[in-house]
Design an enzyme around this catalytic site. Structure first.
Site: not given
Ligand code: NAP
Ligand code: G4F
Length: 361
Positions: A10, A130, A132, A153
């Site tokens: 989702t 990630s 991160e 995280y």
């Molecule tokens: P997202 O939009 O936040 O989706 C997270 C998913 O995990 C949602 O379907 C959520 O369900 C589900 N979830 C959360 N807690 C759960 C639980 N307790 N049991 C079962 N399902 C659960 O994240 P995304 O951006 O698609 O990222 C996908 C994955 O890649 C994550 O593991 C994230 O940490 C990792 N990642 C993302 C990025 C990025 O830039 N997007 C980069 C590096 C790694 P609900 O819809 O019910 O909340």
């Molecule tokens: O959009 P962010 O919350 O993403 P962040 O922390 O980079 O994490 C995302 O990318 C990771 C991969 O590197 C994933 F693993 C993780 O699951 C997630 O998808 O923040 C990006 C940057 C940060 O430096 C934060 O401090 O934006 C800065 N920021 C400034 N103002 C903010 C805001 N971030 C958020 N969320 N909200 C703000 O108002």
């Protein structure tokens, strides 16, 4: 027909991945959480009635905190490929609920690996690792860069990364880590920086909002376009031998630069609308993430096409459309030029945006 199990179906990535797998002829099983309101907005457009004899998408209730249920699910579905994307994925929120983050983002991976191991099946496993995890390690970061995580995280993801490697080494499991740098899209959650900005740009244009409150805008992130990244996840599981990969564009704007780009695209001066609110600062920040994805270029034949400036345009246009305003138009042009028909992947976006709530930050 090959079967895939997707946790986090989702979410942003899960929804794009489910579309790709269906397109590639898979039977797709997704784990979804039971919520008091519907949480399937991002996949409603691909929903299939399970009574339909031709259905290839099946959803199963469950939670990553429940190992027994995951074992039953894996045993019953017997997938060929498991894409583990489910996680508490918001870095700032992980500081508020660190124990829960460890239990779900960290231990959830162990529960799933153990479910596969106990079921005696030979499913291939993808772990959503990630960038991160690199934390304060200097940029550019690649597969050899030591982790220096800076949040609950990231620490949970480091644990999950090593559990994935351990199951590979200990049991010969085809288990891989995709270490993905930030990837965004119109389906990005509304509280992440990119989407918070593009959504606000649209709402300011539509006179639904007058201010945008943000935190630290000096951090750099390597911003790519999410559908390109799920394609690489799939490619990783098609390799002859398991290996870990870094995925990113190699370009990392500051969050100020991305914000400015999104506002200027809509003809707005960002300085008039953006205010800094320290409540969005993190106790420990990650300053500079920039990928060296040479290994993925070489072994997966993967090179991302969308730049961060194009991403801003795609997302602003989608958010304008989402509130019923005319998009400026470059977003669709970019997608058509780069992907041809593939840009139809965005077909579910408008429905998602229309149902998004107000007042979130
Ligand atoms: P997202 O939009 O936040 O989706 C997270 C998913 O995990 C949602 O379907 C959520 O369900 C589900 N979830 C959360 N807690 C759960 C639980 N307790 N049991 C079962 N399902 C659960 O994240 P995304 O951006 O698609 O990222 C996908 C994955 O890649 C994550 O593991 C994230 O940490 C990792 N990642 C993302 C990025 C990025 O830039 N997007 C980069 C590096 C790694 P609900 O819809 O019910 O909340
Ligand atoms: O959009 P962010 O919350 O993403 P962040 O922390 O980079 O994490 C995302 O990318 C990771 C991969 O590197 C994933 F693993 C993780 O699951 C997630 O998808 O923040 C990006 C940057 C940060 O430096 C934060 O401090 O934006 C800065 N920021 C400034 N103002 C903010 C805001 N971030 C958020 N969320 N909200 C703000 O108002």
């Amino acid at each position: 027909m090959r079967k895939a199990l997707v946790t986090g179906i989702t979410g942003q990535d899960g929804s794009f991945l489910a579309e790709l797998l269906l397109k590639n002829g898979y039977e797709v099983h997704g784990l979804i959480r039971k919520a008091s309101t519907f949480n399937t907005d991002r996949i409603d457009h691909i929903y299939q009635d399970p009574h339909d004899p031709n259905a290839r998408l099946f959803l199963h209730y469950g939670d990553l905190s429940n190992g027994e249920q995951l074992t039953n699910l894996v045993y019953n579905v017997r997938p060929d490929e498991v894409y583990h994307l489910g996680a508490l994925s918001h870095v700032k929120v992980s500081f508020d609920i660190p124990e829960y983050t460890g239990a779900v983002t960290g231990l959830g991976t162990t529960r799933l690996l153990e479910a596969i191991q106990r079921s005696g099946i030979s499913a291939r496993f993808y772990q959503a690792s990630s960038s991160e995890m690199f934390g304060s390690a200097p940029a550019p970061q690649n597969e050899e860069t030591p982790f220096q995580p800076r949040s609950p995280y990231a620490i949970a993801k480091v644990y999950a990364y090593w559990m994935t490697r351990n199951y590979r080494e200990a049991y010969g499991m085809f288990a891989v880590n995709g270490v993905l740098f930030n990837h965004e899209s119109p389906r990005r959650g509304e509280t992440f920086l990119s989407r918070k900005v593009t959504r606000a740009v649209a709402r300011i244009k539509g006179e639904l909002q007058s201010k945008l409150y943000l935190g630290n805008l000096e951090a750099r992130r390597d911003y790519g376009y999410a559908p390109e990244y799920v394609e690489a996840m799939w490619r990783m599981l098609q390799l002859e031998a398991p290996a870990d990969f870094v995925l990113g564009t190699g370009v990392s704007p500051t969050m100020r630069e991305f914000t400015q780009e999104a506002f200027e695209y809509a003809g707005l001066d960002w300085k008039k609308y953006v205010e800094i609110d320290p409540r969005y600062f993190r106790p420990t920040e990650v300053d500079d993430l920039r990928a060296d994805a040479a290994k993925a270029h070489r072994m997966l034949d993967w090179s991302p096409k969308v730049t961060y400036k194009e991403l801003a345009r795609i997302m602003v246009d989608a958010d304008l459309e989402g509130i019923g305003l005319e998009p400026i138009g470059e977003g669709d042009e970019i997608l058509k030029r780069k992907f041809g028909d593939w840009h139809r992947w965005e077909s579910g976006v408008t429905a998602v945006l229309k149902s998004a709530g107000n007042g979130v930050d």
